[in-house]
Design a protein around this motif. Sequence first.
Motif, PDB file in Angstrom:
ATOM      1  N   CYS A  24      15.713 -20.812 -47.919  1.00 37.76           N
ATOM      2  CA  CYS A  24      15.356 -20.954 -49.327  1.00 37.76           C
ATOM      3  C   CYS A  24      16.020 -22.175 -49.951  1.00 37.76           C
ATOM      4  O   CYS A  24      15.436 -22.841 -50.781  1.00 37.76           O
ATOM      5  CB  CYS A  24      15.783 -19.707 -50.097  1.00 37.76           C
ATOM      6  SG  CYS A  24      14.668 -18.328 -49.937  1.00 37.76           S
ATOM      7  N   LEU A 106       1.783 -11.505 -49.921  1.00 36.16           N
ATOM      8  CA  LEU A 106       3.048 -11.166 -50.556  1.00 36.16           C
ATOM      9  C   LEU A 106       2.828 -10.274 -51.769  1.00 36.16           C
ATOM     10  O   LEU A 106       3.613  -9.343 -52.026  1.00 36.16           O
ATOM     11  CB  LEU A 106       3.782 -12.451 -50.959  1.00 36.16           C
ATOM     12  CG  LEU A 106       5.201 -12.287 -51.504  1.00 36.16           C
ATOM     13  CD1 LEU A 106       6.100 -11.567 -50.499  1.00 36.16           C
ATOM     14  CD2 LEU A 106       5.793 -13.646 -51.869  1.00 36.16           C
ATOM     15  N   VAL A 110       4.470  -6.382 -52.380  1.00 39.69           N
ATOM     16  CA  VAL A 110       5.318  -5.929 -53.486  1.00 39.69           C
ATOM     17  C   VAL A 110       4.585  -4.945 -54.399  1.00 39.69           C
ATOM     18  O   VAL A 110       4.996  -4.717 -55.535  1.00 39.69           O
ATOM     19  CB  VAL A 110       5.861  -7.124 -54.300  1.00 39.69           C
ATOM     20  CG1 VAL A 110       6.743  -7.998 -53.424  1.00 39.69           C
ATOM     21  CG2 VAL A 110       4.731  -7.946 -54.925  1.00 39.69           C
ATOM     22  N   ARG A 147       8.963 -15.926 -53.577  1.00 33.90           N
ATOM     23  CA  ARG A 147      10.123 -15.024 -53.516  1.00 33.90           C
ATOM     24  C   ARG A 147      11.240 -15.549 -54.411  1.00 33.90           C
ATOM     25  O   ARG A 147      11.896 -14.785 -55.140  1.00 33.90           O
ATOM     26  CB  ARG A 147      10.619 -14.886 -52.077  1.00 33.90           C
ATOM     27  CG  ARG A 147      11.767 -13.888 -51.888  1.00 33.90           C
ATOM     28  CD  ARG A 147      12.137 -13.841 -50.408  1.00 33.90           C
ATOM     29  NE  ARG A 147      13.074 -12.762 -50.102  1.00 33.90           N
ATOM     30  CZ  ARG A 147      14.390 -12.886 -50.059  1.00 33.90           C
ATOM     31  NH1 ARG A 147      14.926 -14.055 -50.334  1.00 33.90           N
ATOM     32  NH2 ARG A 147      15.163 -11.857 -49.752  1.00 33.90           N
ATOM     33  N   LYS A 148      11.450 -16.869 -54.373  1.00 31.01           N
ATOM     34  CA  LYS A 148      12.479 -17.488 -55.192  1.00 31.01           C
ATOM     35  C   LYS A 148      12.098 -17.466 -56.670  1.00 31.01           C
ATOM     36  O   LYS A 148      12.917 -17.142 -57.540  1.00 31.01           O
ATOM     37  CB  LYS A 148      12.694 -18.924 -54.717  1.00 31.01           C
ATOM     38  CG  LYS A 148      13.764 -19.686 -55.483  1.00 31.01           C
ATOM     39  CD  LYS A 148      15.141 -19.156 -55.174  1.00 31.01           C
ATOM     40  CE  LYS A 148      16.215 -20.031 -55.813  1.00 31.01           C
ATOM     41  NZ  LYS A 148      17.575 -19.477 -55.604  1.00 31.01           N
ATOM     42  N   LEU A 152      11.860 -11.822 -55.918  1.00 31.68           N
ATOM     43  CA  LEU A 152      11.277 -10.638 -55.282  1.00 31.68           C
ATOM     44  C   LEU A 152      12.239 -10.035 -54.261  1.00 31.68           C
ATOM     45  O   LEU A 152      12.834 -10.748 -53.451  1.00 31.68           O
ATOM     46  CB  LEU A 152       9.958 -11.010 -54.600  1.00 31.68           C
ATOM     47  CG  LEU A 152       8.870 -11.600 -55.505  1.00 31.68           C
ATOM     48  CD1 LEU A 152       7.668 -12.027 -54.671  1.00 31.68           C
ATOM     49  CD2 LEU A 152       8.454 -10.604 -56.582  1.00 31.68           C
ATOM     50  N   GLN A 153      12.347  -8.730 -54.290  1.00 33.52           N
ATOM     51  CA  GLN A 153      13.215  -8.017 -53.363  1.00 33.52           C
ATOM     52  C   GLN A 153      12.420  -7.634 -52.118  1.00 33.52           C
ATOM     53  O   GLN A 153      12.080  -6.478 -51.894  1.00 33.52           O
ATOM     54  CB  GLN A 153      13.801  -6.772 -54.047  1.00 33.52           C
ATOM     55  CG  GLN A 153      14.641  -7.089 -55.269  1.00 33.52           C
ATOM     56  CD  GLN A 153      15.810  -8.014 -54.933  1.00 33.52           C
ATOM     57  OE1 GLN A 153      16.604  -7.738 -54.020  1.00 33.52           O
ATOM     58  NE2 GLN A 153      15.923  -9.127 -55.650  1.00 33.52           N
ATOM     59  N   VAL A 154      12.096  -8.638 -51.314  1.00 26.43           N
ATOM     60  CA  VAL A 154      11.362  -8.435 -50.068  1.00 26.43           C
ATOM     61  C   VAL A 154      12.330  -8.649 -48.914  1.00 26.43           C
ATOM     62  O   VAL A 154      13.009  -9.678 -48.853  1.00 26.43           O
ATOM     63  CB  VAL A 154      10.172  -9.414 -49.936  1.00 26.43           C
ATOM     64  CG1 VAL A 154       9.432  -9.188 -48.620  1.00 26.43           C
ATOM     65  CG2 VAL A 154       9.232  -9.250 -51.115  1.00 26.43           C
ATOM     66  N   LEU A 159       9.360 -10.659 -44.606  1.00 29.28           N
ATOM     67  CA  LEU A 159       8.741 -11.915 -45.031  1.00 29.28           C
ATOM     68  C   LEU A 159       8.412 -12.784 -43.825  1.00 29.28           C
ATOM     69  O   LEU A 159       7.355 -13.412 -43.755  1.00 29.28           O
ATOM     70  CB  LEU A 159       9.661 -12.653 -45.990  1.00 29.28           C
ATOM     71  CG  LEU A 159       8.939 -13.650 -46.901  1.00 29.28           C
ATOM     72  CD1 LEU A 159       8.206 -12.941 -48.010  1.00 29.28           C
ATOM     73  CD2 LEU A 159       9.921 -14.650 -47.475  1.00 29.28           C
TER      74      LEU A 159
END
Length: 337
Positions: A24, A106, A110, A147-148, A152-154, A159
């Motif tokens: 990331c 994605l 979620v 996600r950033k 997101l809490q993946v 991922l």
Amino acid sequence: MLALRIRWSPVAREGAERFFSEACYLMELNHSGEGLVVRTPAKLNLFLDVGKLREDGFHPIDSIFQAVSFYDELEFIPIPGEGIELVEEGIAAGKKNIVYQAAEGLLQEVGGAFPSGVRITLRKSIPCGAGLGGGSSDAAATLIGLRKLFGLQVDPQRLLDLGAQLGSDVPFFFSGGTARCRGRGEIVTPLDDVFEPAGTFHYVLVCPAIEVPTRDVYEAFDQLEANKYMTLTTEAGVDSILRSSIVEALANDELLFNRLETVACGLFAELAEVQGLLAAEGFRGFLMSGSGSTFFGLCDNADDAVSMRDSLKGAVPDGTRVLTAINVPSWSAILES
């Protein structure tokens, strides 16, 4: 869609959480107002061997991928409402675009809703059907960027699995740099420890104005009788050379190899023409990347790369892009440039 778990080799395994959190920040992410801009690079195949078709419909590969300084750009901006809005510059694929598919995948992961809607603008520079992994790079950047952006809490491993479902080259683009990729591309072993000390690699990329469908090249590969029995072994290719000697072998044109090059040149006359032009130019070595259409030549230094680029510009078929690029040893190098 077939769900595949990315398998990291013992050399590469440092834990999915640490690996993804580094990706990331090592990929170039820049905040722009409320949004996020991601520049994501192309790759070259410095070595590519291919085995016979597997029962699951994929071909096993053994390849060395290297990220290079040729970028697409994606911008992610939260917008009112729900859903995904894709704006494309330099491409017109709509919902078939792997960027949209990555975002949709994605979104479903979620629970069908992001905190808000999102507008994704893809500014396409890496050509499609060129063997440079542009779509795969865009897919990884989309998963990382969203996600950033939304926090997101993946689960990181989940991922990575989503990326592998989207394409065989996607796993590499969660780390970049230089890596050996096996299986169908999902077994990733970083090689930065042997490539980074070697410094900068200078390339000339030649991108003909044609898209080469990967499926067509692999189908032609399968039709050759000898390839029906092609088995990847440890007696040739990368495994025949000491890990510490891989860079030297590539620099001396002792390992540059692409099992698909002859097949692709037989299908497309433009590729055979470009192949001939590079052979006459005096590169340290040259090769087709992936299943084509891009060829690249390895140069001694930046000045030679510029000189050979300019020489080729006057000789290549109309519409062909010729540019210089260097290796990107890790995502941290992108941030520092």
